[in-house]
Write a protein that holds these residues in place. Sequence first.
Motif, PDB file in Angstrom:
ATOM      1  N   LEU A 296       0.833  -1.214   0.000  1.00 32.97           N
ATOM      2  CA  LEU A 296       0.000   0.000   0.000  1.00 32.97           C
ATOM      3  C   LEU A 296       0.859   1.253   0.000  1.00 32.97           C
ATOM      4  O   LEU A 296       0.587   2.209  -0.736  1.00 32.97           O
ATOM      5  N   ALA A 297       1.898   1.253   0.832  1.00 34.56           N
ATOM      6  CA  ALA A 297       2.800   2.404   0.880  1.00 34.56           C
ATOM      7  C   ALA A 297       3.537   2.574  -0.439  1.00 34.56           C
ATOM      8  O   ALA A 297       3.761   3.705  -0.902  1.00 34.56           O
TER       9      ALA A 297
ATOM     10  N   LYS B  59       2.460   1.855  -3.396  1.00 33.04           N
ATOM     11  CA  LYS B  59       1.538   2.460  -4.375  1.00 33.04           C
ATOM     12  C   LYS B  59       1.589   3.979  -4.292  1.00 33.04           C
ATOM     13  O   LYS B  59       1.540   4.668  -5.306  1.00 33.04           O
ATOM     14  N   GLN B  60       1.701   4.495  -3.084  1.00 33.01           N
ATOM     15  CA  GLN B  60       1.846   5.940  -2.889  1.00 33.01           C
ATOM     16  C   GLN B  60       3.218   6.413  -3.345  1.00 33.01           C
ATOM     17  O   GLN B  60       3.350   7.407  -4.046  1.00 33.01           O
ATOM     18  N   ALA B  61       4.240   5.686  -2.931  1.00 36.80           N
ATOM     19  CA  ALA B  61       5.624   6.088  -3.202  1.00 36.80           C
ATOM     20  C   ALA B  61       5.947   6.077  -4.688  1.00 36.80           C
ATOM     21  O   ALA B  61       6.738   6.893  -5.161  1.00 36.80           O
ATOM     22  N   GLN B  62       5.334   5.172  -5.441  1.00 37.12           N
ATOM     23  CA  GLN B  62       5.654   5.112  -6.868  1.00 37.12           C
ATOM     24  C   GLN B  62       5.217   6.379  -7.595  1.00 37.12           C
ATOM     25  O   GLN B  62       5.797   6.740  -8.618  1.00 37.12           O
ATOM     26  N   GLN B  63       4.256   7.083  -7.051  1.00 38.67           N
ATOM     27  CA  GLN B  63       3.854   8.353  -7.645  1.00 38.67           C
ATOM     28  C   GLN B  63       4.944   9.404  -7.463  1.00 38.67           C
ATOM     29  O   GLN B  63       5.109  10.286  -8.302  1.00 38.67           O
TER      30      GLN B  63
ATOM     31  N   GLU C  16      10.263  12.140   1.468  1.00 41.49           N
ATOM     32  CA  GLU C  16       8.913  11.569   1.567  1.00 41.49           C
ATOM     33  C   GLU C  16       8.944  10.072   1.251  1.00 41.49           C
ATOM     34  O   GLU C  16       8.283   9.267   1.912  1.00 41.49           O
ATOM     35  N   TRP C  17       9.718   9.680   0.219  1.00 43.00           N
ATOM     36  CA  TRP C  17       9.911   8.268  -0.135  1.00 43.00           C
ATOM     37  C   TRP C  17      10.425   7.487   1.084  1.00 43.00           C
ATOM     38  O   TRP C  17       9.922   6.416   1.410  1.00 43.00           O
TER      39      TRP C  17
ATOM     40  N   LEU D  65       7.798   6.941   3.764  1.00 49.95           N
ATOM     41  CA  LEU D  65       6.804   5.945   3.372  1.00 49.95           C
ATOM     42  C   LEU D  65       7.337   4.521   3.425  1.00 49.95           C
ATOM     43  O   LEU D  65       6.591   3.598   3.784  1.00 49.95           O
TER      44      LEU D  65
END
Length: 96
Positions: A20-21, A23-27, A74-75, A78
């Motif tokens: 889940l994290a 998915k956010q980080a790949q952005q 931020e990466w 996460l």
Amino acid sequence: MILEQVILNVIPGQTDEFELAFKQAQQIISGMPGYISHELQRCVESPDQYLLLVRWETLEDHTVGFRESDEYQEWKKLLHHFYHPFPKVEHYIQVL
């Protein structure tokens, strides 16, 4: 093109949260200058282990542009707490 290769050993029992994290980080990573593409693969034999491959235009796009950016902070927030041991990052260049 540079291929970044990382084996990610996720703490057992935290793979769902890690995915889940990620998915956010790949952005975050996909918006960085010099980023080409990435893929995250989960190991069949060791389900707490992942293979991350990221393609960059140059080595510096990763080692300087990404790693020295605010986005990298931020990466780290996460993802980095999921790893044990901390992963070794290696870079490859195509020869054939």
